[in-house]
Design an enzyme around this catalytic site. Structure first.
Site, PDB file in Angstrom:
ATOM      1  CE  LYS A  35      40.090  44.100  36.096  1.00 47.79           C
ATOM      2  NZ  LYS A  35      38.670  44.358  36.337  1.00 47.79           N
ATOM      3  CE  LYS A  53      41.178  43.659  39.961  1.00 46.32           C
ATOM      4  NZ  LYS A  53      39.827  43.926  39.622  1.00 46.32           N
TER       5      LYS A  53
HETATM    6  C1  PBG Z   1      35.267  43.706  37.400  1.00 44.08           C
HETATM    7  C2  PBG Z   1      36.283  43.382  38.432  1.00 44.08           C
HETATM    8  C3  PBG Z   1      37.023  42.186  38.611  1.00 44.08           C
HETATM    9  C4  PBG Z   1      37.765  42.367  39.789  1.00 44.08           C
HETATM   10  C5  PBG Z   1      37.469  43.635  40.266  1.00 44.08           C
HETATM   11  N1  PBG Z   1      36.577  44.249  39.403  1.00 44.08           N
HETATM   12  C6  PBG Z   1      36.998  40.935  37.861  1.00 44.08           C
HETATM   13  C7  PBG Z   1      37.508  40.874  36.483  1.00 44.08           C
HETATM   14  O1  PBG Z   1      37.991  41.831  35.902  1.00 44.08           O
HETATM   15  O2  PBG Z   1      37.400  39.782  35.933  1.00 44.08           O
HETATM   16  C8  PBG Z   1      38.666  41.346  40.425  1.00 44.08           C
HETATM   17  C9  PBG Z   1      38.921  41.554  41.889  1.00 44.08           C
HETATM   18  C10 PBG Z   1      39.566  40.430  42.590  1.00 44.08           C
HETATM   19  O3  PBG Z   1      39.931  39.375  42.027  1.00 44.08           O
HETATM   20  O4  PBG Z   1      39.726  40.572  43.800  1.00 44.08           O
HETATM   21  N2  PBG Z   1      35.720  44.246  36.212  1.00 44.08           N
END
Ligand code: PBG
Length: 326
Positions: free
Chosen positions: A199, A252
């Site tokens: 991520k 992601k």
């Molecule tokens: C929480 C999380 C996030 C997203 C999914 N889970 C935000 C982040 O990490 O700041 C983002 C999902 C999206 O932008 O669709 N940790």
């Protein structure tokens, strides 16, 4: 003119479909759903047209709408009634996710995957327990190992509420192993972990932070989420999750990181998921609103590209629209 190679033969109607290498299917799509303990009614999310935060009492109805399109799985996010430094509402038995999950599990056949993180639950908006002085000193950040213990509690409470899988998204070192241990120790050895394995610290999460109210109050997530400059590091990072027995490996965001999706597909023999994030959704909508793009066509092409890169599953805000059209 005697051409001997004619690739166009395979592009004729009736043949093209037979030789298509990838396709989209509703059973590969996961729809994010936002449940908000502070909402009395459904609240549209402005930067994500078509999506809304729903009160706990509407969670079942919202999931039924998703199921009607043919999509069978949802990824649940919660906005709690209150926040504190440790994010304790994330593991409360009567927490927003726990209540919504219990209701959805009892009343629908949906596959419920719960996002497992603390950023929506902490008053500072970071994904774990802060180091002393972090608000003043940007080099200080989240305490890794203390946070793991809390993730274990969240995992157990989500599984106990009836989650079919948990999806840890905090990018703490060792989170998959810690969560696996916590689940196994509580009798949930059959609950899979859909790991946000690679991520990135991405600006494409902007609209989501409005949706889930989880923006950091100060600083950003660069001390735990991955640096967008790195692809080889993603393979090392994902390998650690595989060692800790992550069941599904998620990358992601998706579109700006298709090289990473492809590398994870080639390197590991486990299901690969990709998260087509809020910014990827918002930008297509913004262009389509001006009639600059055909929304349905670019949404399909985007999801097909993610499949082609190697994803088996796609978490996407387009899930319902696309499934309905299939
Ligand atoms: C929480 C999380 C996030 C997203 C999914 N889970 C935000 C982040 O990490 O700041 C983002 C999902 C999206 O932008 O669709 N940790």
């Amino acid at each position: 003119m005697s051409l001997t190679r004619r690739p166009r033969r395979l592009r004729r109607d009736g043949i093209r479909e037979l030789v298509a290498e990838t396709d989209l299917s509703a059973s590969d799509l996961i729809a994010p759903v936002f449940v908000d303990a502070t909402a009395q009614e459904r609240v549209p999310i402005e930067s994500m047209p078509g999506h809304e935060r729903v009160p706990v009492g509407e969670a079942v109805a919202r999931v039924e709408e998703v199921l009607e399109t043919g999509v069978e799985a949802v990824l649940l996010f919660g906005v709690p009634a209150s926040k504190d430094p440790h994010g304790s509402r994330a593991w409360a038995e009567d927490g927003v996710i726990q209540r919504a999950t219990r209701a959805i599990a009892a009343e629908t056949d949906a596959t419920v995957i719960t996002d497992l993180c603390l950023c929506e639950y902490t008053d500072h908006g970071h994904c774990g327990v802060l180091e002393e002085g972090a608000a003043e000193e940007p080099a200080l950040t989240v305490r890794n190992d203390e946070t793991l213990e809390l993730y274990g509690r969240v995992a157990r409470s989500q599984a106990a509420a009836g989650a079919d899988a948990v999806a840890p998204s905090g990018m703490m070192d060792g989170q998959v192993g810690a969560i696996r241990g916590a689940l196994d120790g509580a009798g949930f050895s059959a609950t899979p972990i859909v790991a946000y394995a690679a991520k990135y610290r991405s600006a494409f999460y902007g609209p989501f932070r409005d949706a889930a109210d989880g923006a950091p109050a100060f600083g950003d997530r660069r001390h735990y989420q991955m640096d967008p400059a790195n692809a080889r590091e993603a393979v090392r990072e994902v390998a650690l999750d595989v060692e800790q027995d992550a069941d599904v490996l998620m990358v992601k965001p998706a579109l700006p990181y298709l090289d990473v999706v492809s590398a994870v597909r080639r390197t590991f023999d486990r299901p690969v998921a990709a998260y087509n994030v809020s910014g990827e959704y918002a930008m297509l909508h913004a262009a389509a609103e001006r009639d600059w793009l055909d929304l349905d066509a670019v949404a399909r092409e985007s999801l097909l590209s993610i499949k082609r890169a190697g994803a088996d599953l796609i978490v996407t805000y387009f899930a319902e629209e696309i499934a309905r059209a299939l």
